[in-house]
Enzyme design. Structure first.
Site, PDB file in Angstrom:
ATOM      1  N   HIS A  17       0.867  -1.199   0.000  1.00 29.82           N
ATOM      2  CA  HIS A  17       0.000   0.000   0.000  1.00 29.82           C
ATOM      3  C   HIS A  17       0.892   1.234   0.000  1.00 29.82           C
ATOM      4  O   HIS A  17       1.504   1.581   1.010  1.00 29.82           O
ATOM      5  CB  HIS A  17      -0.904   0.003   1.245  1.00 29.82           C
ATOM      6  N   HIS A  19       1.518   5.420  -1.670  1.00 31.98           N
ATOM      7  CA  HIS A  19       1.151   6.606  -2.468  1.00 31.98           C
ATOM      8  C   HIS A  19       2.424   7.217  -3.018  1.00 31.98           C
ATOM      9  O   HIS A  19       3.316   7.591  -2.257  1.00 31.98           O
ATOM     10  CB  HIS A  19       0.415   7.633  -1.602  1.00 31.98           C
ATOM     11  N   LYS A 103      -9.314  -0.440  -6.132  1.00 31.43           N
ATOM     12  CA  LYS A 103      -9.389   0.187  -4.812  1.00 31.43           C
ATOM     13  C   LYS A 103     -10.742   0.855  -4.615  1.00 31.43           C
ATOM     14  O   LYS A 103     -11.176   1.670  -5.439  1.00 31.43           O
ATOM     15  CB  LYS A 103      -8.265   1.234  -4.690  1.00 31.43           C
ATOM     16  N   HIS A 140     -10.605   1.010   1.530  1.00 34.62           N
ATOM     17  CA  HIS A 140     -10.407   1.999   2.591  1.00 34.62           C
ATOM     18  C   HIS A 140     -11.632   1.863   3.499  1.00 34.62           C
ATOM     19  O   HIS A 140     -12.717   2.319   3.148  1.00 34.62           O
ATOM     20  CB  HIS A 140     -10.287   3.422   2.025  1.00 34.62           C
ATOM     21  N   HIS A 178      -4.857  -0.742   5.796  1.00 32.76           N
ATOM     22  CA  HIS A 178      -4.402   0.022   6.973  1.00 32.76           C
ATOM     23  C   HIS A 178      -5.364  -0.073   8.166  1.00 32.76           C
ATOM     24  O   HIS A 178      -5.909   0.926   8.599  1.00 32.76           O
ATOM     25  CB  HIS A 178      -4.108   1.489   6.626  1.00 32.76           C
ATOM     26  N   ASP A 251       1.366   2.623   3.554  1.00 30.92           N
ATOM     27  CA  ASP A 251       0.519   3.808   3.372  1.00 30.92           C
ATOM     28  C   ASP A 251       1.368   5.077   3.424  1.00 30.92           C
ATOM     29  O   ASP A 251       0.886   6.135   3.855  1.00 30.92           O
ATOM     30  CB  ASP A 251      -0.617   3.870   4.392  1.00 30.92           C
TER      31      ASP A 251
END
Ligand code: DOR
Ligand code: ZN
Length: 356
Positions: A17, A19, A103, A140, A178, A251
């Site tokens: 995970h 970004h 996602k 999420h 997460h 994350d």
């Protein structure tokens, strides 16, 4: 895994995970991940989001061109689900090997998620079709109703959205991303199959009080929020348990400091530079270094149906901490690196020839 107390050799880890953003931020942050991890699941919440296979392919090529030549790193691409997502496009992306997962962001749950899903029941039939593609749905897992207390949104989502979804489409392979609560851990433990969770290094280290220690600490603000200590302990126990359905997703989510140190600051913690060092510390402290390889290098790959990386990483413990990277500069601005609040004594290096 091979080990002495100060030295362990594990399969090269993956980050399930991540970004990376675009533009200058991407250029600056990528090497911290590509130097440490073999693969990473790249989140699609760009502005505008990565909605189609074509867009995922363009983003993949862009990232790949920027990976330093000496690094061996593969970005694994995801699509941002909306109520208009096209199953034919998703199927094509999977068939071509471009799309690894999709996602699901409840609309408004986090950074750049306003295009997300407002009512999950509207995409049940899409999710049924996705389950046949045998790729995971990454979720999420937070409710977005402003009436629900922000600290309760994960538990509420699990009970009211995720549990019904699991009943409706048990064949859908899900990763609850997460997780931050004991409820999240228990929900994974109670399920028999098709459900796993990522855990971040920061949620293993900070609790909700950390955000307010002697003042407000914007660099500990992330979503889902860190919860009470009892939840952090449940996460640590899950991570070190050796249960294959818990694995690392950092994350790591870079934001420029001026957007975090702000009257309305952004959510996200940039941990790519020290995530693995932090984890070695936590696992050692809990007498569970023998479970680190499973958590960072084996469990995630297995759940995704991929082989473990073929190369190895050596972690070694030093006596004196080295100077840590506190931030990276982006033009006149900077991005602060996650501060775990303890000295980092573990270093790591990659090599092909550290055979078991
Ligand atoms: O803290 C977070 N930051 N949580 C997310 O879910 C998204 C991420 C981001 O993209 O900034
Ligand atoms: Zn994220």
């Amino acid at each position: 895994m091979q080990s002495s107390s100060q030295n362990i050799i594990i399969r090269k880890p993956d980050d399930w995970h991540l970004h990376l953003r675009t533009g200058t931020i991407l250029k600056k942050v990528l090497k911290y991940t590509s130097s440490t991890f073999g693969r990473a699941i790249i989140m699609p919440n760009l502005d505008p989001p990565v909605l189609t296979t074509n867009q995922a392919w363009t983003y993949f090529q862009h990232i790949s061109e920027l990976v330093p030549k000496t690094h061996n790193f593969k970005p694994l691409m995801t699509l941002f689900l909306t109520e208009q997502s096209d199953i034919l496009d998703i199927r094509e992306g999977v068939k071509k090997g471009i799309v690894t997962a999709v996602k699901l962001y409840p609309a408004g749950s986090t950074t750049n998620s306003s295009n997300g899903v407002r009512d999950i029941s509207r995409i049940y039939s899409l999710l049924e079709k996705i389950s046949l593609l045998n790729i995971p749905l990454l979720i999420h897992g937070e409710a977005t109703d402003p009436k629900i207390d922000v600290f309760d949104r994960e538990a509420f989502f699990i009970e009211n959205t995720l549990a019904p979804l699991r009943k409706k489409i048990p064949e859908l392979r899900i990763v609850l991303e997460h997780i931050t609560t004991k409820e999240g851990v228990d929900f994974i433990l109670e399920s028999d199959r098709n459900l796993a969770a990522t855990i971040t290094p920061h949620h293993l280290i900070i609790n909700r009080s950390s955000m307010f220690l002697n003042g407000i600490r914007p660099h500990y603000y992330c979503l889902p929020l860190a919860k009470r200590e009892v939840h952090r302990l449940a996460l640590v126990n899950a991570a070190i348990s050796g249960n294959p359905r818990f694995f690392l997703g950092t994350d790591s989510a870079p934001h420029l400091d001026n957007f975090k140190e702000n009257a309305c600051g952004c959510a996200g913690i940039f941990s790519a530079p020290n995530a693995l060092k932090c984890l070695a510390h936590i696992f050692e402290k809990n007498a569970a270094l023998d479970k680190l390889e499973g958590f960072v290098s084996l469990n995630g790959a297995k759940y995704y149906g991929l082989p473990a990386n073929s190369s190895y990483t050596r972690l070694s413990k030093v006596i004196k901490p080295e100077e840590e990277l506190k931030s990276i500069s982006i033009g006149k601005n900077k991005i602060t690196v996650f501060d775990p609040g303890f000295s980092l004594l573990w270093k790591h290096e990659n090599a092909l020839d550290f055979k078991k």
